[in-house]
Design a protein around this motif. Structure first.
Motif, mmCIF file in Angstrom:
data_model
loop_
_atom_site.group_PDB
_atom_site.id
_atom_site.type_symbol
_atom_site.label_atom_id
_atom_site.label_comp_id
_atom_site.label_asym_id
_atom_site.label_seq_id
_atom_site.Cartn_x
_atom_site.Cartn_y
_atom_site.Cartn_z
ATOM 1 N N ILE A 191 0.848 -1.204 0.000
ATOM 2 C CA ILE A 191 0.000 0.000 0.000
ATOM 3 C C ILE A 191 0.877 1.247 0.000
ATOM 4 O O ILE A 191 1.891 1.309 0.702
ATOM 5 N N VAL B 110 -3.311 6.822 4.802
ATOM 6 C CA VAL B 110 -3.766 5.505 4.355
ATOM 7 C C VAL B 110 -5.198 5.336 4.852
ATOM 8 O O VAL B 110 -5.459 5.441 6.049
ATOM 9 N N LYS C 243 -10.340 2.043 3.498
ATOM 10 C CA LYS C 243 -10.701 1.390 2.230
ATOM 11 C C LYS C 243 -9.475 0.715 1.610
ATOM 12 O O LYS C 243 -9.556 -0.408 1.083
ATOM 13 N N ASP C 244 -8.320 1.396 1.661
ATOM 14 C CA ASP C 244 -7.070 0.820 1.136
ATOM 15 C C ASP C 244 -6.686 -0.440 1.907
ATOM 16 O O ASP C 244 -6.253 -1.439 1.317
ATOM 17 N N ARG D 256 -9.077 -3.301 0.988
ATOM 18 C CA ARG D 256 -8.797 -3.819 -0.359
ATOM 19 C C ARG D 256 -7.560 -4.719 -0.343
ATOM 20 O O ARG D 256 -7.540 -5.778 -0.973
#
Length: 348
Positions: free
Chosen positions: A27, A50, A53-54, A57
């Motif tokens: 990420i 960050v 949602k990141d 995922r």
């Protein structure tokens, strides 16, 4: 620099741990990611922003995993607040583990309800000298009995394995999924090709795997309870002198330099040095010493130990994650999450 702590549900093997750690490390803005299998947690250091949602995922793309209880903190954040959050987090994690244990227990019971009749049908002649069903009829029964075990009770395992395969991440779920599905399909294939029927064995493999998951989650629940017990040892309130007035405050509001007043029978709120008074203190929870230890002016005391027979005025020297008890909890957590060299080799 910030640190993010999150719970990850669905992990159950070293491959899960490694895949999630790799995915989180990719990420943007993540500088370091450390995933602990036993604790079901990830500790992430980030520089910049960050989003949740990141994180979601990154975790979901490698398998049937989900995250909960995401917390953000600056490296300069107050230790006491972090400690208070840890207690809430450990309680939340304990509830989640209890739900996980119940879920796997229920799946395990139903799996064996279907698999035990299949075992009896498959091995009745070999072990009991009884020939209950023959040829195609036996295959039909085994296909029917194994289907709910493999495709209903084992659905989360299959889903997690093939979800990881799609993104070229391989884990234990994929191994079990491939093994059970291929074994199950031999029940259909043997009608058109000369292969042996292993459809019942597919159900047995999944039932054994589910049983292992139940045992694993139960063991992890016990280790989590030990940390919860350590967290609960500390005092919840403290009596401090502010402008010559005694005030009762929450433990998280203590500051280094505060003078705490501890009466007989009370827990010492945090680590400190005796400024006034004399007493004996039960330090058995910290040192294992069964006899109370005398404390006089200048003596050091440990948070969560119990004052016995005199009033002590104690200057707080350490708070939050710097205290003796917090360091013990940290060491226990690290021990639970640390791999010995042979484990790292076995993982590879």
């Amino acid at each position: 620099m910030k640190k993010i702590t999150l719970d990850i549900f669905g992990m159950h093997c070293a491959s899960c741990q490694n895949n999630i750690q790799k995915s989180l490390s990719k990420i943007k803005n993540v500088k370091r990611a450390d995933v602990q299998l036993l604790q079901k947690k990830a500790f992430i250091e980030v520089e910049g922003e960050v989003s949740e949602k990141d994180l979601n995922r990154a975790v979901e793309r490698v398998g049937n995993y989900k995250i909960e209880n995401v917390s953000y903190a600056d490296f300069s954040s107050n230790n006491s607040l972090e400690e208070r959050h840890d207690m809430h987090e450990e309680h939340h994690h304990g509830n989640a583990t209890a739900n996980e244990i119940y879920s796997w227990k229920k799946k395990m019971i139903w799996a064996w309800v279907f698999v035990i009749p299949a075992i009896i049908l498959m091995y009745s002649e070999r072990f009991f000298g009884l020939y209950l069903l023959d040829g195609e009829i036996l295959t039909y029964f085994l296909l029917v009995l194994s289907f709910p075990v493999v495709f209903i009770l084992g659905w989360s395992t299959l889903k997690g394995g093939f979800k990881g395969l799609k993104n070229f991440y391989f884990n234990m779920d994929l191994l079990i999924g491939l093994g059970t599905i291929i074994a199950y399909l031999t029940g259909f294939i043997q009608f058109i090709l000369p292969v042996k029927d292993y459809s019942g064995v597919g159900g047995m493999i999944m039932a054994i795997f589910i049983t292992g998951k139940f045992i694993e989650s139960t063991a992890r629940g016990k280790s989590g309870k030990e940390i919860q017990k350590l967290l609960e040892l500390g005092a919840k309130k403290a009596r401090v002198l502010r402008r010559k007035v005694e005030l009762e405050i929450d433990i998280s509001e203590i500051k280094v330099g505060d003078v705490m007043v501890v009466k007989p029978g009370e827990k010492i709120p945090t680590d400190g040095v005796v400024l006034k008074g004399g007493s004996s203190v039960d330090e058995s929870i910290a040192t294992g010493e069964s006899l109370p230890v005398d404390k006089v002016i200048g003596s050091k005391v440990i948070g969560a130990t119990i004052n016995q027979d005199g009033i002590l005025y104690i200057k707080a020297t350490k708070i939050g994650k710097d205290t003796f008890l917090s360091n013990i909890i940290k060491l226990v957590r690290e021990a639970q999450g640390t791999k010995i060299p042979i484990q790292a080799f076995a993982t590879k």
